[in-house]
Design an enzyme around this catalytic site. Structure first.
Site, PDB file in Angstrom:
ATOM      1  N   LYS A  11       0.843  -1.204   0.000  1.00  0.00           N
ATOM      2  CA  LYS A  11       0.000   0.000   0.000  1.00  0.00           C
ATOM      3  C   LYS A  11       0.883   1.260   0.000  1.00  0.00           C
ATOM      4  O   LYS A  11       2.090   1.188   0.269  1.00  0.00           O
ATOM      5  CB  LYS A  11      -0.923  -0.026   1.222  1.00  0.00           C
ATOM      6  N   TYR A  51     -11.977  -2.219  -3.373  1.00  0.00           N
ATOM      7  CA  TYR A  51     -12.672  -2.261  -2.081  1.00  0.00           C
ATOM      8  C   TYR A  51     -14.166  -2.239  -2.360  1.00  0.00           C
ATOM      9  O   TYR A  51     -14.786  -1.189  -2.425  1.00  0.00           O
ATOM     10  CB  TYR A  51     -12.229  -1.108  -1.185  1.00  0.00           C
ATOM     11  N   ARG A  91      -1.318 -14.616   3.844  1.00  0.00           N
ATOM     12  CA  ARG A  91      -1.958 -13.938   4.983  1.00  0.00           C
ATOM     13  C   ARG A  91      -1.160 -14.169   6.269  1.00  0.00           C
ATOM     14  O   ARG A  91      -1.061 -13.274   7.111  1.00  0.00           O
ATOM     15  CB  ARG A  91      -3.399 -14.444   5.171  1.00  0.00           C
ATOM     16  N   THR A  97      -4.885  -7.959  10.743  1.00  0.00           N
ATOM     17  CA  THR A  97      -5.294  -6.673  10.157  1.00  0.00           C
ATOM     18  C   THR A  97      -4.776  -5.476  10.965  1.00  0.00           C
ATOM     19  O   THR A  97      -4.307  -4.494  10.394  1.00  0.00           O
ATOM     20  CB  THR A  97      -6.840  -6.610  10.096  1.00  0.00           C
ATOM     21  N   ARG A 108       3.114  -6.918   9.139  1.00  0.00           N
ATOM     22  CA  ARG A 108       2.397  -5.875   9.900  1.00  0.00           C
ATOM     23  C   ARG A 108       2.913  -5.783  11.335  1.00  0.00           C
ATOM     24  O   ARG A 108       3.000  -4.686  11.905  1.00  0.00           O
ATOM     25  CB  ARG A 108       0.895  -6.153   9.870  1.00  0.00           C
ATOM     26  N   ASN A 128      -1.567  -0.228   7.413  1.00  0.00           N
ATOM     27  CA  ASN A 128      -1.005  -1.538   7.750  1.00  0.00           C
ATOM     28  C   ASN A 128      -0.199  -2.144   6.599  1.00  0.00           C
ATOM     29  O   ASN A 128      -0.015  -3.356   6.531  1.00  0.00           O
ATOM     30  CB  ASN A 128      -2.101  -2.489   8.253  1.00  0.00           C
ATOM     31  N   HIS A 131      -1.969  -5.155   1.387  1.00  0.00           N
ATOM     32  CA  HIS A 131      -3.231  -5.842   1.150  1.00  0.00           C
ATOM     33  C   HIS A 131      -2.888  -7.234   0.655  1.00  0.00           C
ATOM     34  O   HIS A 131      -1.973  -7.396  -0.155  1.00  0.00           O
ATOM     35  CB  HIS A 131      -4.068  -5.131   0.081  1.00  0.00           C
ATOM     36  N   GLU A 142      -9.860 -10.436  -7.373  1.00  0.00           N
ATOM     37  CA  GLU A 142      -8.797  -9.414  -7.327  1.00  0.00           C
ATOM     38  C   GLU A 142      -7.662  -9.668  -8.314  1.00  0.00           C
ATOM     39  O   GLU A 142      -7.135  -8.710  -8.892  1.00  0.00           O
ATOM     40  CB  GLU A 142      -8.242  -9.332  -5.892  1.00  0.00           C
TER      41      GLU A 142
HETATM   42  P1  GDP Z   1      -7.338  -7.175   5.793  1.00  0.00           P
HETATM   43  O1  GDP Z   1      -7.875  -8.217   4.848  1.00  0.00           O
HETATM   44  O2  GDP Z   1      -6.503  -7.761   6.900  1.00  0.00           O
HETATM   45  O3  GDP Z   1      -6.599  -6.060   5.083  1.00  0.00           O
HETATM   46  O4  GDP Z   1      -8.585  -6.530   6.541  1.00  0.00           O
HETATM   47  P2  GDP Z   1     -10.072  -6.196   6.002  1.00  0.00           P
HETATM   48  O5  GDP Z   1     -10.272  -6.769   4.620  1.00  0.00           O
HETATM   49  O6  GDP Z   1     -11.022  -6.579   7.065  1.00  0.00           O
HETATM   50  O7  GDP Z   1     -10.060  -4.607   5.917  1.00  0.00           O
HETATM   51  C1  GDP Z   1      -9.433  -3.946   4.860  1.00  0.00           C
HETATM   52  C2  GDP Z   1      -8.622  -2.784   5.406  1.00  0.00           C
HETATM   53  O8  GDP Z   1      -9.501  -1.874   6.059  1.00  0.00           O
HETATM   54  C3  GDP Z   1      -7.589  -3.108   6.463  1.00  0.00           C
HETATM   55  O9  GDP Z   1      -6.371  -3.583   5.908  1.00  0.00           O
HETATM   56  C4  GDP Z   1      -7.415  -1.772   7.148  1.00  0.00           C
HETATM   57  O10 GDP Z   1      -6.503  -0.930   6.402  1.00  0.00           O
HETATM   58  C5  GDP Z   1      -8.797  -1.149   7.042  1.00  0.00           C
HETATM   59  N1  GDP Z   1      -9.602  -1.277   8.259  1.00  0.00           N
HETATM   60  C6  GDP Z   1     -10.153  -2.393   8.782  1.00  0.00           C
HETATM   61  N2  GDP Z   1     -10.855  -2.116   9.887  1.00  0.00           N
HETATM   62  C7  GDP Z   1     -10.749  -0.788  10.080  1.00  0.00           C
HETATM   63  C8  GDP Z   1     -11.258   0.119  11.081  1.00  0.00           C
HETATM   64  O11 GDP Z   1     -11.950  -0.256  12.031  1.00  0.00           O
HETATM   65  N3  GDP Z   1     -10.929   1.433  10.918  1.00  0.00           N
HETATM   66  C9  GDP Z   1     -10.176   1.894   9.893  1.00  0.00           C
HETATM   67  N4  GDP Z   1      -9.906   3.182   9.837  1.00  0.00           N
HETATM   68  N5  GDP Z   1      -9.683   1.078   8.934  1.00  0.00           N
HETATM   69  C10 GDP Z   1      -9.958  -0.246   9.034  1.00  0.00           C
HETATM   70 MG    MG Z   2      -9.344  -8.109   3.385  1.00  0.00          MG
END
Ligand code: GDP
Ligand code: MG
Length: 168
Positions: A11, A51, A91, A97, A108, A128, A131, A142
């Protein structure tokens, strides 16, 4: 059992922190094969395709909108990784996350530490670094969203030969 393909993005925070090389090394060291790679600066329209609505269902509309901005803040490095159980293994290397929860040894966990609560209290994105497709279903959407067939390459690595018995 077939090998899998998964999408990984460094990212914009990972790119501007000069972490591209360190991040890619983690995947290469584990023997995952990079079959496609490029630097892209996405626009809002593309970010919305990445997204998708399901992010809003999971985290709310505000998080989705913030993510669409975050992913377009600067260029990202996109890659397709291939390997045995590649989606889960990737992962595992990426970590949880929320960086404060992510184990040491994960990308991370080693390179960030912000928490979900802190980010949300300050209206920040959870920066973080990475992705990675969450599951088979996401990877199937994707990988072709980011890469055309002719941007992905088939070749043998030493891992293929030594670990997977592919001597051809
Ligand atoms: P990932 O698959 O581990 O990246 O997590 P997700 O698919 O659940 O969420 C996508 C992205 O959303 C994460 O990598 C974070 O950058 C962001 N994100 C997730 N939860 C939150 C939250 O509660 N607040 C904010 N600001 N960003 C979030
Ligand atoms: Mg995700």
């Amino acid at each position: 059992m077939e090998k899998e393909r998964t999408l990984v993005l460094v990212k914009p925070d990972g790119v501007v922190r000069n972490l591209i090389g360190k991040i890619i090394t983690r995947f290469e060291d584990a023997g995952l094969k990079i079959i496609g790679m490029k630097m892209v600066w996405v626009n809002e329209n593309f970010a919305k395709k990445h997204y998708r609505e399901d992010i809003a269902t999971k985290h709310g509309e505000k998080v989705r909108n913030d993510l669409i901005k975050y992913i377009g803040e600067g260029p990202v490095v996109a890659m397709v990784l291939e390997g045995v159980d590649a989606i889960k293994v990737t992962r595992k290397i990426v970590g949880s996350t929320y960086p404060n929860d992510a184990q040491p040894g994960t990308i991370r966990g080693d390179f960030a530490h912000i928490s979900k609560d802190y980010a949300n209290s300050k209206e920040l994105s959870v920066k973080n670094l990475i992705h990675a497709s969450g599951n088979e279903e996401d990877a199937k959407i994707e990988v072709p969203l980011w890469f055309n067939k002719d941007e992905m390459h088939s070749y043998k690595t030493v891992h293929d030969m030594v670990c997977f018995g592919e001597f051809k």
